[in-house]
Scaffold this motif. Sequence first.
Motif, PDB file in Angstrom:
ATOM      1  N   MET A   4       0.850  -1.193   0.000  1.00 45.77           N
ATOM      2  CA  MET A   4       0.000   0.000   0.000  1.00 45.77           C
ATOM      3  C   MET A   4       0.879   1.234   0.000  1.00 45.77           C
ATOM      4  O   MET A   4       1.942   1.255   0.608  1.00 45.77           O
ATOM      5  N   SER A   5       0.395   2.240  -0.662  1.00 43.11           N
ATOM      6  CA  SER A   5       1.240   3.429  -0.790  1.00 43.11           C
ATOM      7  C   SER A   5       1.182   4.271   0.478  1.00 43.11           C
ATOM      8  O   SER A   5       0.229   4.196   1.260  1.00 43.11           O
ATOM      9  N   LEU A   6       2.218   5.057   0.638  1.00 42.85           N
ATOM     10  CA  LEU A   6       2.300   5.926   1.804  1.00 42.85           C
ATOM     11  C   LEU A   6       1.160   6.947   1.796  1.00 42.85           C
ATOM     12  O   LEU A   6       0.581   7.265   2.842  1.00 42.85           O
ATOM     13  N   LEU A   7       0.821   7.423   0.596  1.00 37.93           N
ATOM     14  CA  LEU A   7      -0.239   8.441   0.497  1.00 37.93           C
ATOM     15  C   LEU A   7      -1.559   7.897   1.025  1.00 37.93           C
ATOM     16  O   LEU A   7      -2.278   8.562   1.765  1.00 37.93           O
ATOM     17  N   LEU A   8      -1.852   6.647   0.624  1.00 34.96           N
ATOM     18  CA  LEU A   8      -3.091   6.028   1.071  1.00 34.96           C
ATOM     19  C   LEU A   8      -3.087   5.881   2.589  1.00 34.96           C
ATOM     20  O   LEU A   8      -4.090   6.095   3.268  1.00 34.96           O
ATOM     21  N   LEU A   9      -1.932   5.533   3.114  1.00 29.51           N
ATOM     22  CA  LEU A   9      -1.805   5.346   4.555  1.00 29.51           C
ATOM     23  C   LEU A   9      -2.065   6.669   5.281  1.00 29.51           C
ATOM     24  O   LEU A   9      -2.804   6.727   6.269  1.00 29.51           O
ATOM     25  N   ILE A  10      -1.475   7.749   4.758  1.00 25.95           N
ATOM     26  CA  ILE A  10      -1.672   9.061   5.384  1.00 25.95           C
ATOM     27  C   ILE A  10      -3.152   9.453   5.320  1.00 25.95           C
ATOM     28  O   ILE A  10      -3.725   9.971   6.284  1.00 25.95           O
ATOM     29  N   GLU A  11      -3.773   9.143   4.195  1.00 25.97           N
ATOM     30  CA  GLU A  11      -5.199   9.458   4.063  1.00 25.97           C
ATOM     31  C   GLU A  11      -6.005   8.691   5.114  1.00 25.97           C
ATOM     32  O   GLU A  11      -6.922   9.245   5.732  1.00 25.97           O
ATOM     33  N   GLN A  12      -5.655   7.427   5.331  1.00 23.44           N
ATOM     34  CA  GLN A  12      -6.370   6.634   6.329  1.00 23.44           C
ATOM     35  C   GLN A  12      -6.113   7.154   7.741  1.00 23.44           C
ATOM     36  O   GLN A  12      -6.997   7.112   8.596  1.00 23.44           O
ATOM     37  N   VAL A  13      -4.891   7.640   7.979  1.00 22.31           N
ATOM     38  CA  VAL A  13      -4.598   8.232   9.288  1.00 22.31           C
ATOM     39  C   VAL A  13      -5.484   9.456   9.506  1.00 22.31           C
ATOM     40  O   VAL A  13      -6.073   9.637  10.583  1.00 22.31           O
ATOM     41  N   LEU A  14      -5.625  10.275   8.454  1.00 25.05           N
ATOM     42  CA  LEU A  14      -6.508  11.450   8.569  1.00 25.05           C
ATOM     43  C   LEU A  14      -7.941  11.002   8.855  1.00 25.05           C
ATOM     44  O   LEU A  14      -8.626  11.580   9.704  1.00 25.05           O
ATOM     45  N   ASN A  15      -8.406   9.961   8.146  1.00 29.97           N
ATOM     46  CA  ASN A  15      -9.755   9.450   8.406  1.00 29.97           C
ATOM     47  C   ASN A  15      -9.886   8.986   9.852  1.00 29.97           C
ATOM     48  O   ASN A  15     -10.909   9.219  10.500  1.00 29.97           O
ATOM     49  N   GLY A  16      -8.852   8.313  10.349  1.00 33.56           N
ATOM     50  CA  GLY A  16      -8.883   7.824  11.723  1.00 33.56           C
ATOM     51  C   GLY A  16      -8.948   8.966  12.718  1.00 33.56           C
ATOM     52  O   GLY A  16      -9.705   8.910  13.695  1.00 33.56           O
ATOM     53  N   VAL A  17      -8.170  10.027  12.464  1.00 33.69           N
ATOM     54  CA  VAL A  17      -8.185  11.188  13.355  1.00 33.69           C
ATOM     55  C   VAL A  17      -9.553  11.858  13.327  1.00 33.69           C
ATOM     56  O   VAL A  17     -10.115  12.226  14.371  1.00 33.69           O
ATOM     57  N   GLN A  18     -10.116  11.946  12.126  1.00 37.02           N
ATOM     58  CA  GLN A  18     -11.438  12.578  11.997  1.00 37.02           C
ATOM     59  C   GLN A  18     -12.497  11.773  12.756  1.00 37.02           C
ATOM     60  O   GLN A  18     -13.284  12.326  13.531  1.00 37.02           O
ATOM     61  N   LEU A  61      -7.027   7.142  19.913  1.00 34.91           N
ATOM     62  CA  LEU A  61      -6.567   5.748  19.873  1.00 34.91           C
ATOM     63  C   LEU A  61      -7.608   4.851  19.212  1.00 34.91           C
ATOM     64  O   LEU A  61      -7.286   4.056  18.315  1.00 34.91           O
ATOM     65  N   VAL A  62      -8.860   5.000  19.648  1.00 37.15           N
ATOM     66  CA  VAL A  62      -9.919   4.151  19.105  1.00 37.15           C
ATOM     67  C   VAL A  62     -10.136   4.446  17.624  1.00 37.15           C
ATOM     68  O   VAL A  62     -10.232   3.539  16.788  1.00 37.15           O
ATOM     69  N   GLY A  63     -10.183   5.734  17.271  1.00 32.23           N
ATOM     70  CA  GLY A  63     -10.404   6.107  15.869  1.00 32.23           C
ATOM     71  C   GLY A  63      -9.319   5.559  14.967  1.00 32.23           C
ATOM     72  O   GLY A  63      -9.593   4.978  13.910  1.00 32.23           O
ATOM     73  N   LEU A  64      -8.086   5.704  15.389  1.00 36.52           N
ATOM     74  CA  LEU A  64      -6.966   5.242  14.559  1.00 36.52           C
ATOM     75  C   LEU A  64      -6.920   3.716  14.493  1.00 36.52           C
ATOM     76  O   LEU A  64      -6.733   3.138  13.423  1.00 36.52           O
ATOM     77  N   THR A  65      -7.107   3.055  15.652  1.00 36.98           N
ATOM     78  CA  THR A  65      -7.066   1.590  15.661  1.00 36.98           C
ATOM     79  C   THR A  65      -8.132   1.016  14.737  1.00 36.98           C
ATOM     80  O   THR A  65      -7.874   0.110  13.940  1.00 36.98           O
ATOM     81  N   ASP A  66      -9.345   1.552  14.851  1.00 36.44           N
ATOM     82  CA  ASP A  66     -10.442   1.017  14.059  1.00 36.44           C
ATOM     83  C   ASP A  66     -10.192   1.235  12.563  1.00 36.44           C
ATOM     84  O   ASP A  66     -10.272   0.307  11.764  1.00 36.44           O
ATOM     85  N   THR A  67      -9.873   2.476  12.195  1.00 36.64           N
ATOM     86  CA  THR A  67      -9.710   2.793  10.773  1.00 36.64           C
ATOM     87  C   THR A  67      -8.528   2.052  10.168  1.00 36.64           C
ATOM     88  O   THR A  67      -8.650   1.436   9.102  1.00 36.64           O
ATOM     89  N   LEU A  68      -7.395   2.102  10.844  1.00 39.31           N
ATOM     90  CA  LEU A  68      -6.206   1.453  10.286  1.00 39.31           C
ATOM     91  C   LEU A  68      -6.341  -0.068  10.315  1.00 39.31           C
ATOM     92  O   LEU A  68      -5.888  -0.753   9.404  1.00 39.31           O
ATOM     93  N   GLY A  69      -6.987  -0.597  11.378  1.00 44.92           N
ATOM     94  CA  GLY A  69      -7.190  -2.038  11.459  1.00 44.92           C
ATOM     95  C   GLY A  69      -7.974  -2.563  10.268  1.00 44.92           C
ATOM     96  O   GLY A  69      -7.624  -3.578   9.668  1.00 44.92           O
ATOM     97  N   ARG A  70      -9.041  -1.831   9.904  1.00 41.64           N
ATOM     98  CA  ARG A  70      -9.858  -2.274   8.779  1.00 41.64           C
ATOM     99  C   ARG A  70      -9.067  -2.297   7.470  1.00 41.64           C
ATOM    100  O   ARG A  70      -9.312  -3.100   6.586  1.00 41.64           O
TER     101      ARG A  70
END
Lengths: 336, 306
Positions: free
Chosen positions: B1-15, B249-258
């Motif tokens: 997976m690309s770094l950009l996608l990962l950063i986007e998912q991190v933003l989603n998790g934070v949101q 923590l919960v937002g990031l774990t859930d989003t990144l886990g999926r």
Amino acid sequence: MTAAAVQAPARRWSREARVNTALSLGLLAVPLLAMAAGEPFWVTLATRAAILALAGVGLNLALGYGGLVSFGHAAFFGLGGYAAGVLASHGMSGRPIVTWPLEIGGTTQMLAIWPVAVAAAALGALVIGALSLRTTGVFFIMITLAFGQMAFYFMVSWPAYGGEDGLPTYVRSRFPGVNTMAPLQFFAIAYGWLMLALWLSWRIAGSRLGLALQAARQNRQRLAAVGIRPKSVLLGAFVLSGALTGLAGALYTDLNRFVSPAMLSWQTSGELLVLVILGGVGRLFGPVAGAMLFIALEHLLGGISDYWQFFLGAMLLMVVLFARGGIMGALAGRDG
Amino acid sequence: MSLLLLIEQVLNGVQFGLMLFLMAAGLTLVFGVMGLINLAHGSLYMVGAFACAAVAAATGSFWLGLAAALGAAAAAGALVEVVVIRRLYNRDHLDQVLATFALILMFSEGTRWAFGSFPLYLDVPAVLAGSVTLPGGIVYPEFRLALIGVGLAVAAVLFWLIGRTRIGVRIRAGEADREMIAALGVDIGRLYTVVFALGAALAGLAGALVGTVQSVQVGMGEPVLILAFVVIVIGGIGSIRGALLGSLLVGLTDTLGRVLLPQAFALAMEASAANAVGSALASMSIYILMAAVLVWRPGGLFGAPA
């Protein structure tokens, strides 16, 4: 919370015993009268009430006697339900459940399904209980709720057994000498289990474990001071409670010939709590009275309005705010 | 997976985490100050979402809808506090759970009666409908970025409100010793109503914002409520700081886990099985996180020992 006294005064006990007998006979009379009147649907309702009452008797062990407000009992109800559903579906298709390290197949024999369902629920209760009992009070409520949700989301996202759509089993599992598809005969099985569970619950309440459990609810420090570890007592009760609720779940799968994640949802946990409270928390027959009332309300109010749960909510609110003690409190006196 | 996608998912998790924080902050305040466990908090979230959807549809303005969401949720919260919740402060937690469970049933069925069972959809306001290109070339929806901004701003205001203002002093004093501050002449009943309405308004705001991204429907509040419970258990009851950390923590774990778990399992097994195991585990990941925190610190990260 109504204090559940085991050694009640003889005068009150006789009154509660009369109410208990009336409830037992009442629940038995409904399907018999229904068959006589040619209304088999009422037999199904009575069976549902008996099974929910059985789950409630399980919950009452933890909630009523131990004071453990578990908002996650749907997990055990669903574990038992899925154990029954998975075994039965494999038993019918003939596919083994696991092939390695040894081959285990399914079964459609209730006598084999029940121990598995009970063991699965007890094991689940052991793990969840051991973690949750690290906390008390409001933490315990939230954590049992969260573990219940965990089980729910697991079954929703696990595609092997139907995922969100649930798992149909088409026919009920077999029991020697009984035609389980006949409504009245299946009711007899559920009713028999309910009576057995009530007897067991009564024996437990009067036993050493039961007394220690009530002591743990009232004052953990004092119990510890007399040399009994409150946590072990509470965990033991939680496991027994989960096991009984799991058994009810297995019967519920057979009743509906279908198991779905809805059995594991937080609403199911809430409904189990509600029927125990409506009936009378910590009272032996409280869950029976509560389940009968709950099913009757669902059916009667559901026939009047699609929004019957609004009225259920209003009633529950009134009971909590103004009429503590539930039905058993009203019929048999407080603290009976 | 690309770094950009990962950063986007991190933003989603934070949101996602910051929206959870809006819910968890109200819950933890109400528990910390009044000692009340409020299951109906999810219903206030739903009230906010429906008020926003109804007013936005009637007036065509998202911003009026948002104001209505805040107002309606705060009003519903204050009303519920005065009529029902007030009688529950001295009751045990079981009574509180049951009474607020009853409130959920009434709110849900009442809303179903008024708006029907079909989901409503909210349009993202025109100003924020586009996307922005972040440094590094990540294209991210403006509205989701705005949600992150709102979440951070609310967190900052809450910290200031609790830590630096007169009402904050009273709230903290109420947590510490309610008899004492009543004796010092603070109207404790009114303080409770204000705190409850504040928590309700935050829940309503979260409902309206998340409802815009997803959909507005009956029963939308309870899954979020339970996640907010997980957040509070992780963060420690009564702690706003804990709620913020727990939410992230919960937002990031859930989003990144999926996203990550199915891919991680794909390295070791074939694709469909990996997807099944990965998504099943991902749906449990936050609860496993919670169990781990409990084993390590039963009182939560910032809580008093339970």
